[in-house]
Motif scaffolding. Structure first.
Motif, PDB file in Angstrom:
ATOM      1  N   TRP A  99       5.532  16.945 -10.398  1.00 54.34           N
ATOM      2  CA  TRP A  99       5.071  16.149 -11.502  1.00 54.34           C
ATOM      3  C   TRP A  99       5.594  16.627 -12.823  1.00 54.34           C
ATOM      4  O   TRP A  99       5.907  17.406 -13.037  1.00 54.34           O
ATOM      5  CB  TRP A  99       4.121  15.653 -11.619  1.00 54.34           C
ATOM      6  CG  TRP A  99       3.017  15.219 -10.772  1.00 54.34           C
ATOM      7  CD1 TRP A  99       2.244  15.489 -10.099  1.00 54.34           C
ATOM      8  CD2 TRP A  99       2.625  13.862 -10.119  1.00 54.34           C
ATOM      9  NE1 TRP A  99       2.204  15.174  -9.217  1.00 54.34           N
ATOM     10  CE2 TRP A  99       2.687  13.385  -9.272  1.00 54.34           C
ATOM     11  CE3 TRP A  99       3.587  12.667 -11.201  1.00 54.34           C
ATOM     12  CZ2 TRP A  99       2.193  12.493  -8.667  1.00 54.34           C
ATOM     13  CZ3 TRP A  99       3.213  11.218 -10.555  1.00 54.34           C
ATOM     14  CH2 TRP A  99       2.690  11.061  -9.400  1.00 54.34           C
ATOM     15  N   SER A 100       7.210  15.475 -13.296  1.00 49.02           N
ATOM     16  CA  SER A 100       7.599  15.801 -14.443  1.00 49.02           C
ATOM     17  C   SER A 100       7.140  14.442 -15.961  1.00 49.02           C
ATOM     18  O   SER A 100       6.257  13.556 -14.817  1.00 49.02           O
ATOM     19  CB  SER A 100       9.058  16.170 -14.759  1.00 49.02           C
ATOM     20  OG  SER A 100       9.608  14.792 -13.692  1.00 49.02           O
TER      21      SER A 100
ATOM     22  N   THR B 129       6.635  11.182 -13.202  1.00 49.06           N
ATOM     23  CA  THR B 129       7.514  11.121 -11.588  1.00 49.06           C
ATOM     24  C   THR B 129       7.483  12.185 -11.218  1.00 49.06           C
ATOM     25  O   THR B 129       7.426  13.570 -11.600  1.00 49.06           O
ATOM     26  CB  THR B 129       8.474  11.078 -12.383  1.00 49.06           C
ATOM     27  OG1 THR B 129       9.005   9.607 -13.424  1.00 49.06           O
ATOM     28  CG2 THR B 129       9.957  10.919 -11.649  1.00 49.06           C
ATOM     29  N   LEU B 130       7.129  11.903  -9.799  1.00 52.17           N
ATOM     30  CA  LEU B 130       6.949  13.102  -8.891  1.00 52.17           C
ATOM     31  C   LEU B 130       8.111  12.069  -7.776  1.00 52.17           C
ATOM     32  O   LEU B 130       8.254  11.329  -7.549  1.00 52.17           O
ATOM     33  CB  LEU B 130       5.865  12.805  -8.106  1.00 52.17           C
ATOM     34  CG  LEU B 130       5.648  13.699  -6.647  1.00 52.17           C
ATOM     35  CD1 LEU B 130       5.575  15.745  -7.915  1.00 52.17           C
ATOM     36  CD2 LEU B 130       4.289  13.398  -5.636  1.00 52.17           C
TER      37      LEU B 130
ATOM     38  N   VAL C  17       6.504   6.485  -9.503  1.00 52.33           N
ATOM     39  CA  VAL C  17       6.163   6.764 -11.097  1.00 52.33           C
ATOM     40  C   VAL C  17       5.372   6.210 -11.213  1.00 52.33           C
ATOM     41  O   VAL C  17       4.782   5.047 -11.117  1.00 52.33           O
ATOM     42  CB  VAL C  17       7.023   6.385 -12.003  1.00 52.33           C
ATOM     43  CG1 VAL C  17       7.523   5.613 -12.766  1.00 52.33           C
ATOM     44  CG2 VAL C  17       8.806   6.634 -11.198  1.00 52.33           C
ATOM     45  N   VAL C  18       3.875   6.962 -11.851  1.00 56.37           N
ATOM     46  CA  VAL C  18       2.554   6.962 -12.222  1.00 56.37           C
ATOM     47  C   VAL C  18       2.313   7.161 -13.470  1.00 56.37           C
ATOM     48  O   VAL C  18       2.707   7.992 -14.436  1.00 56.37           O
ATOM     49  CB  VAL C  18       1.194   7.093 -11.425  1.00 56.37           C
ATOM     50  CG1 VAL C  18       0.344   7.185 -11.298  1.00 56.37           C
ATOM     51  CG2 VAL C  18       2.153   7.000  -9.636  1.00 56.37           C
TER      52      VAL C  18
ATOM     53  N   ASN D  73       1.035  -1.348   0.191  1.00 53.50           N
ATOM     54  CA  ASN D  73       0.150   0.135  -0.204  1.00 53.50           C
ATOM     55  C   ASN D  73       1.012   1.541  -0.255  1.00 53.50           C
ATOM     56  O   ASN D  73       1.964   1.324   0.813  1.00 53.50           O
ATOM     57  CB  ASN D  73      -0.574  -0.267   0.845  1.00 53.50           C
ATOM     58  CG  ASN D  73      -2.031   0.832   1.250  1.00 53.50           C
ATOM     59  OD1 ASN D  73      -2.501   0.994   0.580  1.00 53.50           O
ATOM     60  ND2 ASN D  73      -1.612   1.760   2.055  1.00 53.50           N
ATOM     61  N   LEU D  74       0.475   1.833  -0.759  1.00 52.47           N
ATOM     62  CA  LEU D  74       1.156   3.731  -0.436  1.00 52.47           C
ATOM     63  C   LEU D  74       0.100   4.534  -0.885  1.00 52.47           C
ATOM     64  O   LEU D  74      -1.098   4.698  -1.634  1.00 52.47           O
ATOM     65  CB  LEU D  74       1.843   3.686  -2.062  1.00 52.47           C
ATOM     66  CG  LEU D  74       2.672   5.071  -2.467  1.00 52.47           C
ATOM     67  CD1 LEU D  74       3.659   5.313  -1.786  1.00 52.47           C
ATOM     68  CD2 LEU D  74       3.175   4.819  -3.727  1.00 52.47           C
ATOM     69  N   GLN D  75       0.606   5.790   0.128  1.00 51.68           N
ATOM     70  CA  GLN D  75      -0.576   6.605   0.073  1.00 51.68           C
ATOM     71  C   GLN D  75       0.052   7.939   0.581  1.00 51.68           C
ATOM     72  O   GLN D  75       1.446   8.005   0.353  1.00 51.68           O
ATOM     73  CB  GLN D  75      -1.255   6.715   1.372  1.00 51.68           C
ATOM     74  CG  GLN D  75      -2.273   5.877   1.645  1.00 51.68           C
ATOM     75  CD  GLN D  75      -2.753   6.081   3.053  1.00 51.68           C
ATOM     76  OE1 GLN D  75      -2.166   5.885   3.813  1.00 51.68           O
ATOM     77  NE2 GLN D  75      -4.227   6.020   3.369  1.00 51.68           N
TER      78      GLN D  75
END
Length: 116
Positions: free
Chosen positions: A115-116, A79-80, A74-75, A11-13
């Motif tokens: 974000w990039s 990338t953030l 990375v989504v 899980n990631l928030q």
């Protein structure tokens, strides 16, 4: 040194909130606000993995160091990558035997997360 440990996460928030200041005059019937500083927070949760170069190796030094860590998310090819202070490495053993961790982090360096 960067290490990819995403395999250990279940899980990631994360959040990129902005603070606001109320500037409403007494002549208004609704709020007026200004956007203030940007922030970032993250919480990683996952399964304990003591193998070399995995999550335990990365997080076990949280209690004894004060280093800023680059967190790269990375989504969908975006990338953030903010610099964060990781503030805890909480381990939990459930009654069923699962051994899990939770690691919260906060923005460290005053750079706006972009974000990039």
């Amino acid at each position: 040194m960067q290490q990819a440990i995403k395999n250990d996460f279940t899980n990631l928030q994360f959040a990129t909130p902005r603070a606001v200041q109320d500037v409403t005059g007494i002549d208004k019937s609704a709020f007026e606000r200004l956007l203030l500083l940007a922030d970032f927070s993250v919480t990683f949760s996952g399964v304990f993995n003591p193998a070399a170069n995995m999550s335990h190796a990365v997080f076990s030094t949280i209690s004894s160091t004060s280093v800023t860590r680059l967190v790269t998310l990375v989504v969908s090819s975006k990338t953030l990558a903010p610099n964060c202070l990781l503030t805890d490495y909480a381990l939990t053993r459930a009654t069923g035997g699962a051994f899990t961790f939770s690691v919260p982090g906060v923005l460290a360096d005053g750079q706006v997360p972009t974000w990039s």
